[in-house]
Scaffold this motif. Structure first.
Motif, PDB file in Angstrom:
ATOM      1  N   UNK A   1      -3.311  12.644   9.318  1.00 52.28           N
ATOM      2  CA  UNK A   1      -4.204  13.515   9.780  1.00 52.28           C
ATOM      3  C   UNK A   1      -4.363  14.744   8.810  1.00 52.28           C
ATOM      4  N   UNK A   2      -5.698  15.120   8.588  1.00 48.43           N
ATOM      5  CA  UNK A   2      -5.505  16.479   7.821  1.00 48.43           C
ATOM      6  C   UNK A   2      -7.183  17.133   8.323  1.00 48.43           C
ATOM      7  N   UNK A   3      -6.973  18.308   8.302  1.00 49.58           N
ATOM      8  CA  UNK A   3      -8.387  19.254   8.814  1.00 49.58           C
ATOM      9  C   UNK A   3      -8.740  19.874   7.562  1.00 49.58           C
TER      10      UNK A   3
ATOM     11  N   UNK B   1       1.013  -1.031  -0.151  1.00 48.13           N
ATOM     12  CA  UNK B   1      -0.071   0.026  -0.125  1.00 48.13           C
ATOM     13  C   UNK B   1       0.935   1.382  -0.061  1.00 48.13           C
ATOM     14  N   UNK B   2       0.637   2.072  -0.754  1.00 46.48           N
ATOM     15  CA  UNK B   2       1.193   3.394  -0.980  1.00 46.48           C
ATOM     16  C   UNK B   2       0.398   4.731  -0.809  1.00 46.48           C
ATOM     17  N   UNK B   3       0.686   5.320   0.175  1.00 51.09           N
ATOM     18  CA  UNK B   3      -0.303   6.452   0.598  1.00 51.09           C
ATOM     19  C   UNK B   3       0.281   7.946   0.647  1.00 51.09           C
ATOM     20  N   UNK B   4      -0.238   8.904  -0.003  1.00 49.01           N
ATOM     21  CA  UNK B   4       0.228  10.350   0.045  1.00 49.01           C
ATOM     22  C   UNK B   4      -0.080  11.004   1.296  1.00 49.01           C
ATOM     23  N   UNK B   5       0.938  11.257   2.014  1.00 42.04           N
ATOM     24  CA  UNK B   5       0.589  12.331   3.019  1.00 42.04           C
ATOM     25  C   UNK B   5       1.668  13.408   3.244  1.00 42.04           C
ATOM     26  N   UNK B   6       1.460  14.636   2.830  1.00 45.94           N
ATOM     27  CA  UNK B   6       2.313  15.555   2.819  1.00 45.94           C
ATOM     28  C   UNK B   6       1.960  16.919   2.002  1.00 45.94           C
ATOM     29  N   UNK B   7       2.778  17.787   1.954  1.00 42.89           N
ATOM     30  CA  UNK B   7       2.694  19.039   1.386  1.00 42.89           C
ATOM     31  C   UNK B   7       2.438  19.021  -0.264  1.00 42.89           C
ATOM     32  N   UNK B   8       2.051  19.991  -0.991  1.00 45.11           N
ATOM     33  CA  UNK B   8       1.967  19.728  -2.399  1.00 45.11           C
ATOM     34  C   UNK B   8       3.476  20.009  -2.965  1.00 45.11           C
TER      35      UNK B   8
ATOM     36  N   UNK C   1      -5.651  24.252 -10.935  1.00 46.97           N
ATOM     37  CA  UNK C   1      -4.767  23.471  -9.970  1.00 46.97           C
ATOM     38  C   UNK C   1      -5.325  23.355  -8.588  1.00 46.97           C
ATOM     39  N   UNK C   2      -4.618  22.643  -7.937  1.00 43.12           N
ATOM     40  CA  UNK C   2      -5.206  22.225  -6.244  1.00 43.12           C
ATOM     41  C   UNK C   2      -4.323  23.186  -5.469  1.00 43.12           C
ATOM     42  N   UNK C   3      -3.622  24.245  -5.966  1.00 38.90           N
ATOM     43  CA  UNK C   3      -2.695  25.021  -4.996  1.00 38.90           C
ATOM     44  C   UNK C   3      -3.438  25.527  -3.986  1.00 38.90           C
ATOM     45  N   UNK C   4      -3.208  25.269  -2.861  1.00 35.91           N
ATOM     46  CA  UNK C   4      -4.153  26.051  -1.561  1.00 35.91           C
ATOM     47  C   UNK C   4      -4.568  24.828  -1.033  1.00 35.91           C
ATOM     48  N   UNK C   5      -4.711  23.581  -1.508  1.00 33.11           N
ATOM     49  CA  UNK C   5      -5.646  22.777  -0.975  1.00 33.11           C
ATOM     50  C   UNK C   5      -5.274  22.172   0.310  1.00 33.11           C
ATOM     51  N   UNK C   6      -6.041  21.700   1.394  1.00 32.17           N
ATOM     52  CA  UNK C   6      -5.703  21.275   2.446  1.00 32.17           C
ATOM     53  C   UNK C   6      -4.665  20.357   2.337  1.00 32.17           C
TER      54      UNK C   6
ATOM     55  N   UNK D   1     -21.615  14.709  -1.872  1.00 31.48           N
ATOM     56  CA  UNK D   1     -22.103  15.220  -3.249  1.00 31.48           C
ATOM     57  C   UNK D   1     -21.311  16.655  -3.479  1.00 31.48           C
ATOM     58  N   UNK D   2     -19.939  16.826  -2.846  1.00 29.00           N
ATOM     59  CA  UNK D   2     -19.217  17.837  -3.332  1.00 29.00           C
ATOM     60  C   UNK D   2     -17.688  17.262  -3.051  1.00 29.00           C
ATOM     61  N   UNK D   3     -16.737  18.371  -3.200  1.00 28.89           N
ATOM     62  CA  UNK D   3     -15.294  18.210  -3.181  1.00 28.89           C
ATOM     63  C   UNK D   3     -14.638  18.776  -1.993  1.00 28.89           C
ATOM     64  N   UNK D   4     -13.346  18.498  -1.733  1.00 31.72           N
ATOM     65  CA  UNK D   4     -12.862  19.091  -0.250  1.00 31.72           C
ATOM     66  C   UNK D   4     -12.225  20.552  -0.630  1.00 31.72           C
ATOM     67  N   UNK D   5     -12.054  20.761  -2.132  1.00 39.22           N
ATOM     68  CA  UNK D   5     -11.486  22.210  -2.314  1.00 39.22           C
ATOM     69  C   UNK D   5     -11.834  22.752  -3.733  1.00 39.22           C
ATOM     70  N   UNK D   6     -11.979  23.900  -3.744  1.00 35.59           N
ATOM     71  CA  UNK D   6     -12.384  24.362  -5.258  1.00 35.59           C
ATOM     72  C   UNK D   6     -11.180  25.002  -5.814  1.00 35.59           C
ATOM     73  N   UNK D   7     -10.870  24.257  -7.078  1.00 38.07           N
ATOM     74  CA  UNK D   7      -9.712  24.453  -7.740  1.00 38.07           C
ATOM     75  C   UNK D   7      -9.632  25.891  -8.209  1.00 38.07           C
ATOM     76  N   UNK D   8      -8.243  26.297  -8.422  1.00 35.97           N
ATOM     77  CA  UNK D   8      -7.645  27.671  -8.447  1.00 35.97           C
ATOM     78  C   UNK D   8      -7.190  27.546  -9.813  1.00 35.97           C
ATOM     79  N   UNK D   9      -7.071  28.828 -10.469  1.00 29.74           N
ATOM     80  CA  UNK D   9      -6.493  29.137 -11.642  1.00 29.74           C
ATOM     81  C   UNK D   9      -5.098  29.088 -11.460  1.00 29.74           C
ATOM     82  N   UNK D  10      -4.442  28.162 -12.642  1.00 28.38           N
ATOM     83  CA  UNK D  10      -2.933  28.321 -12.669  1.00 28.38           C
ATOM     84  C   UNK D  10      -2.374  28.807 -14.124  1.00 28.38           C
ATOM     85  N   UNK D  11      -1.142  28.671 -14.121  1.00 30.33           N
ATOM     86  CA  UNK D  11      -0.516  29.132 -15.523  1.00 30.33           C
ATOM     87  C   UNK D  11      -1.358  28.787 -16.726  1.00 30.33           C
ATOM     88  N   UNK D  12      -1.845  27.720 -16.809  1.00 28.56           N
ATOM     89  CA  UNK D  12      -2.473  27.268 -17.908  1.00 28.56           C
ATOM     90  C   UNK D  12      -3.896  26.496 -17.652  1.00 28.56           C
ATOM     91  N   UNK D  13      -3.860  25.639 -16.647  1.00 26.78           N
ATOM     92  CA  UNK D  13      -4.994  24.913 -16.221  1.00 26.78           C
ATOM     93  C   UNK D  13      -5.433  25.433 -14.861  1.00 26.78           C
TER      94      UNK D  13
END
Length: 639
Positions: free
Chosen positions: A528-530, A430-437, A508-513, A494-506
């Protein structure tokens, strides 16, 4: 990069200007000045530049005749593969990024997405909107065709069979046809320095194989094309205040085109010192590439490897070569963390199936670097690429082989390469992702996948994610794939954890918890995440042959959705909260939800992207998670 300018983009640009250092802004303005004014096609300054670089390449190019660059006989398995690839190229088609066969000989084909029927205009690259967000088209299709990897395959085949002298004219015809359709700085294939770099590397390798059979005129024509690529990489590099994989590709392309010119030992030492600084910036101290996307990590490792192979032919200071070996060592160790035992890569974040050279290998196959203990189950799609490297750079590859063999024999096993962490339970990994962007928290190639996970059974996928949709084909699908509900996480109902923000082209999830590690051992990971209205803790552990995942949620009372993407097309409901399924590899597994009632779990059809342009049908289990349930336990086991 040229995109349509609008108010949202203006806001993004202003924000980036505020956070960028002055040195970066000055260089960015200089590059823009060159694109728009100083180095336009047929301008005196650009003409002078072309003359000088071409003159140096033609008059002072290295004598490669003392190197035996002929491709020897391939193994039986590799021979069958290269024959099939060669036959397809001779029929005028090429396998492209999972989309299937694309045309490579039609009129204007190198400007055309022939899958979706769109052709980019033939004008100065700075004036081209290559994203075309309002049109269903994918610029990576003409880009991929124009990398000319397919032409290196054809050249290698004839070199291996001793027929390159007779087929030289055919190879040259393809090179000059591409050159005619893509005048310098004109058209979509000059929009990205990464694409220019990858194409330049392939042309250099083709030139090395052709060299014994070329006339002086033919040699000069190819070197003129290489000179144009070298000039572009110098004048128009893709840079950022935090440089990513495109910058790495640009620097490697510039280095490799420069290996054709005789240099003093002092010049070589200076160039290698710079290249090693680039590598040190691109890979963290634990070896993981700074963008935190495993598929891009493998691609960036490929760039380091190719640089090493070329550098080892030069009179490069030994300490600089040893620095590259150190980068490769750390990057391979990190790659092992995000791969199965024999080197199948888990797809976290973006995946464009990118390759520098393509000899039919699967983009997820890292067996060039990761060697499993069971030789009968070793992945084999990289065998032809490895043999090409061996014939082209025998001494250098032997050194790298020894290094990788040593790494894979080491008894100590790493369980982390930030932000990825692993546990094992029998044949499960099992591989999990826990950490910063990644990319300094810019999140350029990240998804909203913190606390998500991927499960292998040996080299077979069991629990996966939706993957990465083509970047420019559908804005909506792209955004859906990077959002939280496309991953094995808990989201608001019926929702998302984060509303996407504008990037250089697409967007992105910049700023997501993001999540943090609470505790970790070789048999358990506690993250753990809040999020705005609740906190989520996820504890991964192993119990003999079973993986166990515990969920703990606290916060305001609301309903949440939990997603589990299963590599299967059918799931069967068993008694007492159990589900059974047969993976697409034919293996049977159980999912045991314990306290969750069957009626709270939906079995839905879904799909994922095993390759950039390819989809495959799978199943997702979507369960309603109530705050009234203080804890949810999931067990994953073999049937």
């Amino acid at each position: 990069m040229a995109t349509k300018f609008n108010a949202r983009r203006l806001i993004y640009v202003v924000r980036r200007l505020k956070e960028s250092p002055i040195q970066f802004l000055i260089r960015k303005i200089w590059i823009l000045f060159g694109k728009k004014i100083a180095f336009l096609p047929k301008s005196p300054l650009l003409s002078l530049f072309q003359y000088i670089v071409t003159y140096r390449l033609v008059k002072h190019s290295k004598k490669l005749n003392d190197l035996d660059l002929t491709i020897g006989a391939f193994s039986a398995e590799s021979e069958l593969k290269i024959v099939n690839l060669k036959n397809e190229v001779e029929n005028g088609t090429y396998q492209c990024l999972g989309y299937g066969s694309v045309d490579i000989i039609g009129e204007n084909t190198f400007h055309t997405d022939c899958i979706h029927g769109y052709t980019w205009p033939n004008k100065h690259f700075s004036k081209i909107d290559f994203v075309c967000s309002d049109i269903k088209a994918d610029v990576k299709i003409p880009w991929e065709k124009s990398r000319l990897q397919w032409l290196l395959v054809l050249t290698s085949y004839h070199s291996s069979h001793g027929s390159l002298r007779e087929y030289k004219t055919e190879v040259l015809k393809h090179i000059f046809r591409w050159k005619k359709q893509n005048e310098f700085l004109m058209g979509v294939n000059w929009c990205s320095s990464m694409e220019v770099a990858v194409r330049a590397i392939n042309i250099v390798l083709i030139y090395r194989l052709l060299l014994p059979h070329l006339t002086n005129t033919e040699k000069s024509k190819i070197l003129e094309s290489i000179a144009q690529h070298k000039i572009y990489l110098y004048l128009f590099p893709e840079i950022s205040d935090i440089p990513g994989n495109h910058y790495l590709a640009t620097e490697v392309g510039a280095f490799i085109t420069g290996t054709l010119i005789n240099k003093s030992e002092k010049q070589l030492a200076k160039r290698m010192l710079h290249l090693n600084k680039v590598f040190a910036q691109q890979f963290n101290s634990d070896g993981m590439h700074i963008e935190f996307a495993p598929m891009y990590h493998r691609l960036c490792l490929d760039f380091v490897l190719v640089s090493y192979l070329f550098a080892a032919e030069q009179k490069v200071p030994l300490q600089e070569l040893e620095k590259i070996e150190g980068t490769i060592k750390k990057a391979v160790e990190a790659l092992k963390v995000v791969s199965s035992e024999n080197g199948k890569i888990a797809i976290f974040g973006d995946n464009d199936s990118g390759q520098i050279l393509w000899f039919g290998q699967d983009a997820r196959d890292a067996s060039l670097y990761v060697k499993g203990k069971n030789k009968e189950k070793v992945l084999t799609s990289c065998c032809l690429l490895k043999e090409f490297y061996f014939y082209s750079f025998p001494d250098a590859l032997t050194n790298i082989e020894s290094l990788i063999t040593m790494l894979n024999k080491e008894k100590t096993e790493r369980y982390s390469a930030y932000p990825f962490h692993t546990i094992n339970a029998g044949s499960f990994k099992l591989i999990t992702r826990v950490g910063k962007l990644g990319l300094g928290e810019r999140g350029a190639h990240d998804h909203d996948d913190n606390l998500s996970y991927w499960v292998f059974d040996e080299d077979d996928d069991v629990i996966i994610e939706q993957g990465c949709a083509p970047y420019t084909l559908s804005v909506e699908e792209r955004e859906a794939c990077i959002s939280s509900s496309a991953h094995n996480v808990i989201t608001p109902r019926k929702g998302e954890r984060f509303n996407l923000v504008d990037g250089s082209i697409f967007k992105t999830v910049r700023g997501a918890k993001v999540s943090t590690i609470v505790s970790q051992s070789d048999s358990a990971i506690h993250g753990r995440m809040t999020i705005e209205n609740y906190s989520h803790e996820r504890i991964f552990s192993s119990c003999e042959q079973t993986l166990v995942i515990n969920e703990r949620v606290k916060g305001e009372k609301q309903h949440l959705d939990s997603y589990i993407y299963i590599y299967s097309r059918a799931v069967k409901v068993e008694p007492c909260g159990k589900f059974s399924f047969t993976s697409l590899k034919g293996k049977e597994y159980f999912l045991d939800f314990g306290s969750v009632e069957d009626k709270n779990i939906e079995i839905l059809d879904s799909y994922y992207f095993p390759n950039y342009g390819e989809t495959e049908s799978i199943i997702v289990l979507k369960s309603l998670f109530n705050f009234g349930t203080p804890r949810l336990e999931l067990k994953i086991s073999k049937a």
